[in-house]
Design an enzyme around this catalytic site. Sequence first.
Site, PDB file in Angstrom:
ATOM      1  N   THR A 120       0.819  -1.211   0.000  1.00 43.80           N
ATOM      2  CA  THR A 120       0.000   0.000   0.000  1.00 43.80           C
ATOM      3  C   THR A 120       0.856   1.265   0.000  1.00 43.80           C
ATOM      4  OG1 THR A 120      -1.525   1.270   1.391  1.00 43.80           O
ATOM      5  CG2 THR A 120      -0.093  -0.256   2.532  1.00 43.80           C
ATOM      6  N   ASP A 121       0.283   2.349  -0.496  1.00 44.27           N
ATOM      7  CA  ASP A 121       0.972   3.642  -0.431  1.00 44.27           C
ATOM      8  C   ASP A 121       1.055   4.180   0.991  1.00 44.27           C
ATOM      9  OD1 ASP A 121      -1.725   4.271  -0.116  1.00 44.27           O
ATOM     10  OD2 ASP A 121      -1.758   5.830  -1.669  1.00 44.27           O
ATOM     11  N   GLU A 122       0.273   3.574   1.902  1.00 43.19           N
ATOM     12  CA  GLU A 122       0.261   4.090   3.275  1.00 43.19           C
ATOM     13  C   GLU A 122       1.590   3.897   3.987  1.00 43.19           C
ATOM     14  OE1 GLU A 122      -3.046   3.091   5.681  1.00 43.19           O
ATOM     15  OE2 GLU A 122      -4.450   3.170   4.022  1.00 43.19           O
ATOM     16  N   TYR A 147      -1.833  -0.703  11.059  1.00 47.75           N
ATOM     17  CA  TYR A 147      -1.945  -1.377   9.755  1.00 47.75           C
ATOM     18  C   TYR A 147      -0.764  -1.037   8.854  1.00 47.75           C
ATOM     19  CZ  TYR A 147      -3.235  -1.787   4.823  1.00 47.75           C
ATOM     20  OH  TYR A 147      -3.211  -2.034   3.469  1.00 47.75           O
ATOM     21  N   LYS A 151       2.377  -3.302   7.249  1.00 45.74           N
ATOM     22  CA  LYS A 151       2.616  -3.440   5.809  1.00 45.74           C
ATOM     23  C   LYS A 151       4.046  -2.987   5.483  1.00 45.74           C
ATOM     24  CE  LYS A 151       0.208  -4.589   2.964  1.00 45.74           C
ATOM     25  NZ  LYS A 151      -0.130  -5.930   2.414  1.00 45.74           N
TER      26      LYS A 151
END
Length: 331
Positions: A120-122, A147, A151
């Site tokens: 993810t870009d997060e 989260y 990741k």
Amino acid sequence: MQMLVTGGAGFIGSNFVHAVVRDRPGVRVTVLDSLTYAGSRRSLSTINDSIDFVEGDIADADLVDSLVAHADAVVHFAAESHNDNSLADPSPFLQTNIIGTYTLLQAVREHDVRYHHVSTDEVYGDLELNDPTRFTEHTPYNPSSPYSATKAASDMLVRAWVRSFGVRATLSNCSNNYGPYQHIEKFIPRQITNILTGVRPKLYGVGKNVRDWIHVEDHNAAVWRILESGEIGRTYLIGADGELDNLSVVRMILELMDKDPEDFDHVADRAGHDLRYAIDSSALRNELGWQPRYNDFRSGLRATIDWYRENQTWWENIKGAVELRYHVQGA
Ligand code: NAD
Ligand code: TDX
């Protein structure tokens, strides 16, 4: 070709499996999914005869080893994926996202199997609203939530297994997906199903937070392109130039569903809420020739609304429990 797809009963994974069955007749897919609250066999029901399904945990080393031994490639979607849940209880996020990824990496290392890691870009944290830059492959990691921290940890494991053990892996970090089969805890399907059940949409805070929306089919086409032509060890950012603030999205959903665009509630904001994500996907576009096909967010959103309207049986039995959980959180 034998392909092992983890998390294939979830949102993006099930769309990926549908696309492989539809477009790649030479590929036989085995789905490994533990069917958490987020996974549903019903998301694969129309293609049951064309795939093999194994109910199991990606952290089960013996099971994973036996499946990877017969695979030519592994595409890893399985994860605990919802930020709000990670604030309430981080523990399954550490177990699945970190230990689960570690377990898969050991197996692909042992059997020298090509591996693609979906992320993810997060992991890059967030941007200011007026920041002219966007995330690139070179942006430093700076995750905000449990989260995104797990990741980020899983991405780092992949990079270490590439460098230390020569694992043939690629990584991709994508922005916010929308489309069919997305769990109704997530922003867009939550609001659509709220309206369909006579509940007012719920906007966190004032709704200025920006997400960079991409249709799930475009994400999965990029994953396939990276699997075919990506350079081993590389990270590719996937995004479709779809920046919109949450307030605009809520209003658009209401309008497309013939409601007053102001007919929503402001609810408690998310703790540590990332302000803005924005992806620069020029490396993927220039080097691998990928382009998004769903360039009109409004029509993609309209089709998504139609899907939830037409597939009420897919979500209606969990709607009450999802909203109760949010209600307890004040959201
Ligand atoms: P999802 O929550 O809809 O699906 C996750 C799937 O993984 C479910 O089917 C679940 O049953 C399965 N799963 C969970 N734990 C498991 C375990 N221990 N063993 C086996 N299966 C397990 O998630 P999603 O939105 O489809 O996301 C898929 C991947 O894409 C994730 O890795 C996520 O981080 C990443 N991603 C998602 C988005 C997005 O907008 N949704 C954006 C970028 C990246
Ligand atoms: O009811 C809501 N109201 C609201 O305003 C919900 C559920 C969310 N929001 C806001 C929070 C976010 O700013 O909408 C935005 C999107 O929220 P989510 O759908 O929860 O997505 P996000 O937290 O941005 O993370 C998503 O994109 C990156 C996926 O869930 C992740 O798995 C992915 O990595």
